[in-house]
Design an enzyme around this catalytic site. Structure first.
Site, mmCIF file in Angstrom:
data_model
loop_
_atom_site.group_PDB
_atom_site.id
_atom_site.type_symbol
_atom_site.label_atom_id
_atom_site.label_comp_id
_atom_site.label_asym_id
_atom_site.label_seq_id
_atom_site.Cartn_x
_atom_site.Cartn_y
_atom_site.Cartn_z
ATOM 1 N N HIS A 65 -1.820 15.213 -14.185
ATOM 2 C CA HIS A 65 -3.282 15.038 -14.145
ATOM 3 C C HIS A 65 -3.951 15.683 -15.357
ATOM 4 C CE1 HIS A 65 -2.406 18.813 -11.925
ATOM 5 N NE2 HIS A 65 -3.462 19.250 -12.598
ATOM 6 N N LYS A 107 0.856 -1.185 0.000
ATOM 7 C CA LYS A 107 0.000 0.000 0.000
ATOM 8 C C LYS A 107 0.887 1.228 0.000
ATOM 9 C CE LYS A 107 -2.595 0.666 3.633
ATOM 10 N NZ LYS A 107 -3.738 0.519 4.539
ATOM 11 N N CYS A 164 -3.596 11.665 -8.766
ATOM 12 C CA CYS A 164 -3.965 11.000 -10.029
ATOM 13 C C CYS A 164 -3.106 9.777 -10.316
ATOM 14 C CB CYS A 164 -3.878 11.974 -11.208
ATOM 15 S SG CYS A 164 -2.205 12.297 -11.803
#
Ligand code: FES
Ligand code: FES
Lengths: 97, 97
Positions: free
Chosen positions: B78, B45, B65
């Site tokens: 982005h 993670k 993003c």
């Protein structure tokens, strides 16, 4: 039409781009996918500001998975997204010190 | 197999879930898509921390993003992602005041 009611040829929204990685197997990746399906879609670009001096708690997690029910804050929804998709996204933690 | 070399039945990675919105047309949405195709995929993670007292600039944009070349910072990628996909994502701006 298939059982899903879709024509069998791929639509632009679900085109896949299969490619081979160096030594491992075939990787199928969806290209051109939005990452934010739901949040503030009437806004052209969802930008949020945090005045860091106004943070009240020692640690505040901000969402980067676009699945939080309390966006821009993280509510833990990244866990469900990661489990469902095999993704590995998580929040940005703002620490007061 | 189709021209893409894929079997015509949808794979888990590209399943679509067509649904009807209240009054408008058919919405086809890809489900189960990862939103981070590239960044630190060896990590289970990807969580980042910012000690806000250590921010040097008055305004620091952080990426949401998952396309930035300077992740966890935003490098403007982005914009390309939004143009390519019709998405509306943008950074989290950390402001010193
Ligand atoms: S809910 Fe989105 S990163 Fe945690
Ligand atoms: S580069 Fe990702 S939000 Fe700007």
């Amino acid at each position: 039409p298939t059982a899903l009611g879709l024509s069998p040829k791929p639509s632009p929204a679900i085109c896949v781009n299969p490619r081979r990685r160096r030594s491992s197997g075939l990787v199928v990746r969806a290209e051109g996918q939005t990452i934010n399906p739901e949040i503030r879609k009437t806004e052209e670009k969802v930008v949020d500001s945090v005045v860091v001096t106004e943070l009240s708690k020692p640690l505040t997690p901000y969402c980067r998975c676009w699945r939080s029910g309390t966006f821009p804050l993280c509510d833990g929804s990244h866990v469900k997204h990661n489990k469902a998709t095999g993704d590995n996204v998580g929040p940005l933690l703002l620490k007061k010190q």
